[in-house]
Design a protein around this motif. Structure first.
Motif, PDB file in Angstrom:
ATOM      1  N   GLN A 241      -0.567  33.313  -0.902  1.00 54.95           N
ATOM      2  CA  GLN A 241      -1.237  32.419   0.050  1.00 54.95           C
ATOM      3  C   GLN A 241      -1.869  31.238  -0.685  1.00 54.95           C
ATOM      4  N   ALA A 242      -2.026  30.160   0.021  1.00 57.41           N
ATOM      5  CA  ALA A 242      -2.701  28.996  -0.545  1.00 57.41           C
ATOM      6  C   ALA A 242      -4.072  29.407  -1.074  1.00 57.41           C
ATOM      7  N   GLY A 243      -4.394  28.920  -2.266  1.00 59.02           N
ATOM      8  CA  GLY A 243      -5.642  29.285  -2.919  1.00 59.02           C
ATOM      9  C   GLY A 243      -5.532  30.499  -3.818  1.00 59.02           C
ATOM     10  N   GLY A 244      -4.398  31.166  -3.745  1.00 56.04           N
ATOM     11  CA  GLY A 244      -4.197  32.363  -4.546  1.00 56.04           C
ATOM     12  C   GLY A 244      -3.715  32.061  -5.954  1.00 56.04           C
ATOM     13  N   SER A 245      -3.412  33.137  -6.686  1.00 52.73           N
ATOM     14  CA  SER A 245      -3.017  33.016  -8.091  1.00 52.73           C
ATOM     15  C   SER A 245      -1.730  33.784  -8.357  1.00 52.73           C
TER      16      SER A 245
END
Length: 122
Positions: free
Chosen positions: A13-17
């Motif tokens: 997800q967006a913001g993830g790593s």
């Protein structure tokens, strides 16, 4: 000859790593400067990051500075790309690359892996 095999791609997800790995093999693999590139269909291949053979010098694209870290473990012949705060526009196939010379690895490296898909959902 140097062979490169990437792993670690996937859906995030967006913001993830994500952490990508690149296993190198071949007679001179430990002495290569290494880099990561990415390419989305319909776009040009884009440089992401590079690291010297010793691991003491790194270089990043402006678009990823502060969010991405390249590192290497020469005992394992492996290079890593730690990516944080991922954005949907960073969805691409990520390629590992290698070259005997530092000045070429970020421009036109000699050796390439097959790539690993990274998909960042919004």
């Amino acid at each position: 000859q140097v062979q490169l095999v990437e792993s670690g791609g996937g859906l995030v997800q967006a913001g993830g790593s994500l952490r990508l790995s690149c296993a190198a093999s071949g007679r001179t693999s430990s002495s290569q400067a290494m880099g990561w590139f990415r390419q989305d269909p319909g776009k040009e291949r884009e440089f992401v990051a590079a690291i010297s053979w010793s691991g003491t010098v790194t270089y990043y694209a402006d678009s990823v500075k502060g969010r991405v870290t390249i590192s290497r473990d020469n005992a394992k012949n492996t290079v890593y790309l730690q990516m944080n705060s991922l954005k949907p526009e960073e969805t691409a196939v990520y390629y590992c690359a290698a070259d005997p010379t530092w000045r070429r690895v970020a421009i036109n490296p000699t050796y390439w892996g097959q790539g690993t898909q990274v998909t960042v959902s919004s």
